[in-house]
Design a protein around this motif. Structure first.
Motif, short mmCIF file in Angstrom:
data_model
loop_
_atom_site.label_atom_id
_atom_site.label_comp_id
_atom_site.label_asym_id
_atom_site.label_seq_id
_atom_site.Cartn_x
_atom_site.Cartn_y
_atom_site.Cartn_z
N GLY A 1 0.87 -1.22 0.06
CA GLY A 1 -0.03 -0.09 0.04
C GLY A 1 0.81 1.16 0.09
N PRO A 2 0.56 2.23 0.92
CA PRO A 2 1.35 3.41 0.75
C PRO A 2 2.82 3.23 1.34
N SER A 3 3.01 2.28 2.08
CA SER A 3 4.29 1.88 2.61
C SER A 3 5.13 1.04 1.30
N THR A 4 4.55 0.90 0.32
CA THR A 4 5.29 -0.03 -0.47
C THR A 4 6.73 0.79 -0.98
N ILE A 5 6.97 2.25 -1.39
CA ILE A 5 8.09 2.71 -1.42
C ILE A 5 9.10 2.40 -0.30
N PHE A 6 8.60 2.52 0.84
CA PHE A 6 9.82 2.34 1.90
C PHE A 6 9.98 0.96 2.04
N VAL A 7 9.06 -0.02 1.86
CA VAL A 7 9.46 -1.46 1.82
C VAL A 7 10.54 -1.74 0.61
N GLY A 8 10.40 -1.29 -0.54
CA GLY A 8 11.28 -1.13 -1.62
C GLY A 8 12.62 -0.68 -1.29
N GLU A 9 12.61 0.36 -0.75
CA GLU A 9 13.94 1.11 -0.27
C GLU A 9 14.52 0.19 0.75
N ALA A 10 14.00 -0.21 1.46
CA ALA A 10 14.69 -1.17 2.42
C ALA A 10 15.27 -2.59 1.73
N ILE A 11 14.44 -3.13 1.06
CA ILE A 11 15.13 -4.10 0.29
C ILE A 11 16.15 -3.90 -0.50
N ALA A 12 16.07 -2.77 -1.18
CA ALA A 12 17.33 -2.35 -2.06
C ALA A 12 18.38 -1.85 -1.10
#
Length: 98
Positions: free
Chosen positions: A39-50
């Protein structure tokens, strides 16, 4: 003229472990998860994975550099050992330096 308990090949095992770990970490990059739909946190999760992927990459490089350093030390130790042994033989020769 090795010190008691130290052999020239003693550094081979730590170097092998470092190389094996670097290869294992490197191959695990192929199975990295895709960015989940958070949801709205997708970008943060993606950045954490990166960020985790970047850290793993740096760890692989550091492990490979450490393995190379251990192997270089092993080679330098062997060269010094050979040079010292040759110097001792030369000193002991009848026409060697006194």
């Amino acid at each position: 003229m090795s010190l008691p308990g130290i052999e020239i090949g003693d550094l081979n095992e730590p170097a092998r472990i470092l190389v094996d770990n670097a290869q294992s970490l490197n191959s695990s990059g192929a199975s990295a998860p895709e960015v989940p739909n958070a949801g709205p946190s997708t970008i943060f999760v993606g950045e954490a994975i990166a960020s985790l992927a970047q850290v793993m990459s740096e760890l692989v490089n550091a492990s490979s550099r450490a393995a190379h350093a251990v192997q270089t030390c092993d080679e330098n130790y062997a060269a010094a050992e050979d040079a010292n042994a040759a110097a001792v033989v030369d000193v002991g020769a009848p026409d060697g330096p006194r």
